[in-house]
Write a protein that holds these residues in place. Structure first.
Motif, PDB file in Angstrom:
ATOM      1  N   UNK B 151     -19.278   0.490 -32.423  1.00 37.56           N
ATOM      2  CA  UNK B 151     -20.075   0.685 -33.640  1.00 37.56           C
ATOM      3  C   UNK B 151     -20.906   1.960 -33.563  1.00 37.56           C
ATOM      4  N   UNK B 158     -23.014  -3.078 -36.785  1.00 36.98           N
ATOM      5  CA  UNK B 158     -22.304  -4.225 -36.207  1.00 36.98           C
ATOM      6  C   UNK B 158     -21.898  -5.254 -37.256  1.00 36.98           C
ATOM      7  N   UNK B 161     -18.992  -4.083 -39.169  1.00 37.75           N
ATOM      8  CA  UNK B 161     -17.829  -4.084 -38.303  1.00 37.75           C
ATOM      9  C   UNK B 161     -17.139  -5.440 -38.295  1.00 37.75           C
ATOM     10  N   UNK B 162     -17.873  -6.499 -38.026  1.00 37.99           N
ATOM     11  CA  UNK B 162     -17.179  -7.791 -37.964  1.00 37.99           C
ATOM     12  C   UNK B 162     -16.834  -8.317 -39.351  1.00 37.99           C
ATOM     13  N   UNK B 165     -13.513  -6.840 -39.872  1.00 38.73           N
ATOM     14  CA  UNK B 165     -12.520  -7.565 -39.086  1.00 38.73           C
ATOM     15  C   UNK B 165     -12.210  -8.909 -39.734  1.00 38.73           C
TER      16      UNK B 165
END
Lengths: 89, 183
Positions: B151, B158, B161-162, B165
């Motif tokens: 990140x 963060x 980021x997830x 995903x």
């Protein structure tokens, strides 16, 4: 009934989020416990997790196996040519 | 290093650098470009190379920075989503919509890992995702680095980021199920 279950043990949407979040960052104990209980009761989310992990394995595996076909000698030639061109400028 | 010409470095290290770049980006074209850029940068920096590490280590560190830059640029991409992706999958209570519930994948998973048709299906499904999402997937699963580090390097929070995903997995899983299991 479903509402109570969701309040206590997260909705399926939240569970799928936490399944991914868990791979990046630590969940709290409470989150982990509630996640585990939801998955025990919900076959859809339990399948999602299994398949999500499997997809990751495939990604890692396919990358290790894939032959990065390229003509290395040709690449070397191109690089040298580019360097020579730059030097002449 | 002063004794080694750049030509000699190209000859010795192109293949290894290329393999690393390809592993990290899954793209032949991108990998070739990154290797070329690495050597061009090496020519410019040659005078500043102090010989504290081997030429190979030095070249690899230039390449690694190029790879980070590559992903950083991709992460700046603004992804336009049609509608709210999550509401495609879940109803207003957050429960799986009936038609979106994951089905059983009865195939023996061990076999699927080696099945080239399956892997092609996976590749096709990945190519349908926004580049930014693919980048995050590559970085997460093909990298030894921790998520926090990833990140920081590419400039994504963060949480973002997830979340990426998460969305990517939902779409990917569904695409694979539709194209492989249902055929």
């Amino acid at each position: 009934m479903k509402r109570i279950f969701h309040k206590l043990f997260f909705s399926c949407q939240k569970v799928t989020e936490l399944i991914e979040k868990k791979k990046c960052f630590k969940l709290s104990l409470s989150e982990n416990v509630r996640l585990a209980i939801h998955k025990m009761a919900c076959s859809a989310c339990s399948k999602f997790e299994k398949q999500s992990l499997f997809i990751e394995e495939c990604i890692i595996n396919s990358c290790k196996k894939s032959d990065p076909e390229t003509d290395i000698e040709e690449l070397k030639r191109r690089i040298i040519i580019q360097i020579d061109d730059n030097n002449k400028k | 290093m002063q004794n080694e010409t750049i030509e000699s470095l190209v000859s010795q290290h192109t293949e290894e650098l290329y393999k690393r770049a390809y592993y990290k980006t899954s793209s032949i074209n991108v990998a070739e470009d990154l290797v070329q850029e690495t050597f061009l940068a090496a020519v410019e920096k040659k005078l500043t190379f102090k010989g504290e590490s081997s030429p190979k280590t030095w070249l690899f560190s230039i390449l690694n920075n190029k790879i980070i830059d590559f992903y950083r640029k991709k992460s700046k991409q603004h992804v336009k989503l049609e509608g709210d992706l999550l509401s495609n999958f879940f109803d207003e209570t957050g429960t799986w919509k009936n038609e979106k519930r994951p089905k059983d994948w009865y195939e023996d998973e061990e076999h699927l890992l080696d099945n080239s048709d399956f892997l092609q299906t996976l590749k096709n499904c990945m190519s349908k995702l926004p580049e930014k999402w693919n980048s995050c997937i590559n970085l997460k699963f093909l990298s030894e680095k921790k998520s926090k580090e990833i990140c920081q390097e590419i400039g994504i929070s963060p949480t973002n980021f997830w979340q990426i995903l998460h969305r990517a997995k939902l779409k990917l899983r569904e695409c694979i199920e539709n194209n492989w299991i249902n055929n």
